[in-house]
Write an enzyme that holds these catalytic residues in place. Structure first.
Site, mmCIF file in Angstrom:
data_model
loop_
_atom_site.group_PDB
_atom_site.id
_atom_site.type_symbol
_atom_site.label_atom_id
_atom_site.label_comp_id
_atom_site.label_asym_id
_atom_site.label_seq_id
_atom_site.Cartn_x
_atom_site.Cartn_y
_atom_site.Cartn_z
ATOM 1 N N HIS A 18 0.841 -1.208 0.000
ATOM 2 C CA HIS A 18 0.000 0.000 0.000
ATOM 3 C C HIS A 18 0.876 1.259 0.000
ATOM 4 O O HIS A 18 0.602 2.221 -0.716
ATOM 5 C CB HIS A 18 -0.898 0.042 1.251
ATOM 6 N N LYS A 42 -17.612 -7.388 5.303
ATOM 7 C CA LYS A 42 -16.508 -8.182 5.856
ATOM 8 C C LYS A 42 -16.127 -7.624 7.222
ATOM 9 O O LYS A 42 -16.185 -6.430 7.453
ATOM 10 C CB LYS A 42 -15.270 -8.080 4.946
ATOM 11 N N ARG A 91 -2.265 -5.760 -8.472
ATOM 12 C CA ARG A 91 -1.103 -6.637 -8.291
ATOM 13 C C ARG A 91 -1.008 -7.709 -9.345
ATOM 14 O O ARG A 91 0.062 -8.078 -9.791
ATOM 15 C CB ARG A 91 -1.171 -7.325 -6.921
ATOM 16 N N SER A 133 -2.988 -7.874 2.774
ATOM 17 C CA SER A 133 -3.261 -7.747 4.213
ATOM 18 C C SER A 133 -3.727 -9.087 4.777
ATOM 19 O O SER A 133 -3.351 -9.478 5.886
ATOM 20 C CB SER A 133 -4.344 -6.700 4.459
#
Ligand code: PNS
Length: 163
Positions: A18, A42, A91, A133
């Site tokens: 990040h 979530k 990514r 993460s």
């Protein structure tokens, strides 16, 4: 012209991946607002306040970068901040479908509000392409070494939470 970019995410917690994106975004926009929010549906490991605090610590002293939290629709927040762009990191191909849907939905919503908000994708350094993460939390939970992946304050916070 002050070109403001919003870098939104749940950042649960912030990783070096990040931070790499923020650094790149700060290189092309006049200012970057890291906008931390709750991911829809979530649960997070860190409460919103702590996610903001940890990101803030990691970018303390970085010129033209600030960290805030928001609730509600991203396009409304971005319009309120007079941002011209949303920045997201990409990514791998597996990120693409979700990101594509979000970008087009945000474009649609911002058009309806009479603004034009572009989504700009940036690739992190290749050494961060496998970093997320979720994986960091899993490795930490299983007592693996996470020092290379997250800033020191996150490392300490993760160890505390997972104990
Ligand atoms: O880090 P994440 O969890 O991938 O970030 C997703 C996030 C927070 C950017 C997205 O869920 C979001 O924009 N939430 C705010 C609410 C919203 O505007 N939802 C519609 C998005 S198309």
């Amino acid at each position: 012209m002050n070109r403001i970019a919003i870098y939104p995410g749940s950042f649960d917690p912030v990783t070096h991946g990040h931070l790499d994106i923020v650094r790149r975004a700060a290189g092309i926009f006049d200012s970057v607002i890291v906008a931390v929010t709750d991911p829809g549906g979530k649960k997070t490991l860190f409460p919103l306040r702590e996610r903001v605090e940890l990101f803030g610590k990691a970018v303390r002293g970085w010129p033209r970068v600030s960290v805030q939290s928001f609730k509600g629709l991203l396009v409304d927040y971005a319009t309120e901040k007079k941002a011209c762009a949303i920045v997201r990191g990409l990514r791998a191909v597996s990120d693409f479908e979700y990101e594509f849907q979000m970008a087009l939905m945000n474009r649609h919503l911002s058009k309806r509000r009479g603004s034009s908000l572009e989504t700009v994708y940036m690739m992190p350094d290749e050494s961060y392409t496998y970093l997320s993460s979720s994986l960091v939390k899993e490795v930490a939970r299983l007592k693996g070494d996470i020092d290379h992946f997250v800033p020191p304050a996150v490392c300490t916070a993760l160890k505390k939470y997972i104990k």
